[in-house]
Design an enzyme around this catalytic site. Structure first.
Site: not given
Ligand code: NAP
Length: 300
Positions: A130, A133-134
């Protein structure tokens, strides 16, 4: 007894909830994780009618609130089985059993793994599924994205704004994703395409340090990267329901455009259904169709 249980609170499930509530049916939505499904990982949606730009998270939140305001009930539990009792269905979760007249399976799909040794061990230590997300953990670092679909292309574009250097590794020389996004990537100076190549080894001490990439001719080279974003497609989440739906060879639920499955009263909507085009707009369309068909089935 609920009229319609919807399994999955992604765009298909949430849209089904809106349509079912507007038809005055009681609705219970069961969701294993959090609302939104995979679209919450998309930083910028540009191809859904009405808004030229909206983040996946904002989109999902709006649809979730719309369904809640219309009176859908939500329980955050994973459905592990559907039992067909004829006129009613029982949906089983680890926390209980719920009865309904009709069920809509809108479970979407989960990340496909690359299948390279140590992949699981390095999740959170360089491997991610992701980018939104990261990605922020890799500011000014060198990262790679693997895959050739829209997810990989959009992830690479997103990471190009954060990371110093982005390699886009794809096993063929043409992309499955949109040409417009490929063109935008080609314009980025810090994006390098690594085509006709597969990731064959992950080199790590405590964290990922480099990846080994092998091309079709068998030549191998090492790319020093601290992050590898895997975007090689998704696997439909239908296995728990194989007793009531037919699955094709790839695990997709067999149902025509009316979203009806082989079991009367069980419908399927969204990316886990057999279809040619898997887009946000086709997922929400499925939700509308499945709910409308479920209402017809109940009222018949
Ligand atoms: P996808 O379209 O299925 O693409 C998966 C990619 O990964 C393909 O390029 C495939 O290569 C490659 N691949 C598969 N297994 C591999 C392996 N073991 N090793 C290396 N490469 C591998 O998946 P996706 O990009 O996640 O997209 C899923 C669906 O969501 C698509 O329909 C997509 O259009 C849609 N989507 C839409 C948007 C949007 O509308 N904004 C955004 C994201 C996703 P090959 O091409 O060689 O098969």
């Amino acid at each position: 007894m609920t009229d319609i249980i919807i399994i999955g609170a992604g765009p298909a499930g949430l849209t089904a909830a809106i349509y079912a509530r507007r038809a005055a049916k009681s609705v219970l939505v069961l969701e294993a994780m959090s609302y939104g499904g995979q679209i919450i990982n998309t930083p910028d949606i540009e191809n859904y009618p009405v808004a030229a730009h909206i983040s996946g998270f904002d989109f999902a939140t709006k649809v979730y609130n719309q369904a809640k305001e219309l009176g859908a009930t939500f329980k955050f539990q994973r459905a592990v089985e559907i039992r067909d009792n004829g006129d009613t269905k029982t949906v089983v979760t680890p926390k209980g059993e719920y009865e309904a007249r009709a069920v809509i399976i809108a479970t979407g799909s989960e990340n496909r793994k690359l299948g390279v040794e140590n992949e699981d061990k390095l999740v959170g230590r360089g491997i991610s599924y992701c980018a939104t997300c990261d990605g922020a953990f890799f500011r000014n670092k060198t990262v790679a994205v693997v895959g050739g679909g829209n997810t990989a292309l959009e992830d690479a574009l997103y990471l190009a704004d954060i990371a110093q250097q982005v390699y886009l590794i794809h096993r063929r020389d043409s992309f499955r994703g949109e040409e417009a996004t490929v063109s935008r990537l080609q314009e980025r100076e810090n994006v390098t395409f690594v085509l006709n190549s597969q990731v064959t080894k992950l080199n790590a001490d405590k964290k990922l340090e480099s990846v080994e990439v092998t091309d079709k001719a068998g030549n191998t080279r090492t790319l020093a990267v601290s992050g590898l974003f895997v975007a090689v497609g998704r696997i439909p989440e239908n296995q728990n329901f194989a007793s009531v739906i037919e699955l094709d060879g790839a695990g997709y639920a067999v149902a025509a455009e009316n979203c009806r499955t082989k079991t009367p009263g069980v419908f399927v909507a969204g990316d886990n259904r057999v279809k040619d085009v898997r887009q946000l707009v086709t997922a929400t369309a499925d939700g509308a169709v499945a709910a409308t068909e479920a209402v017809k089935y109940i009222n018949a």
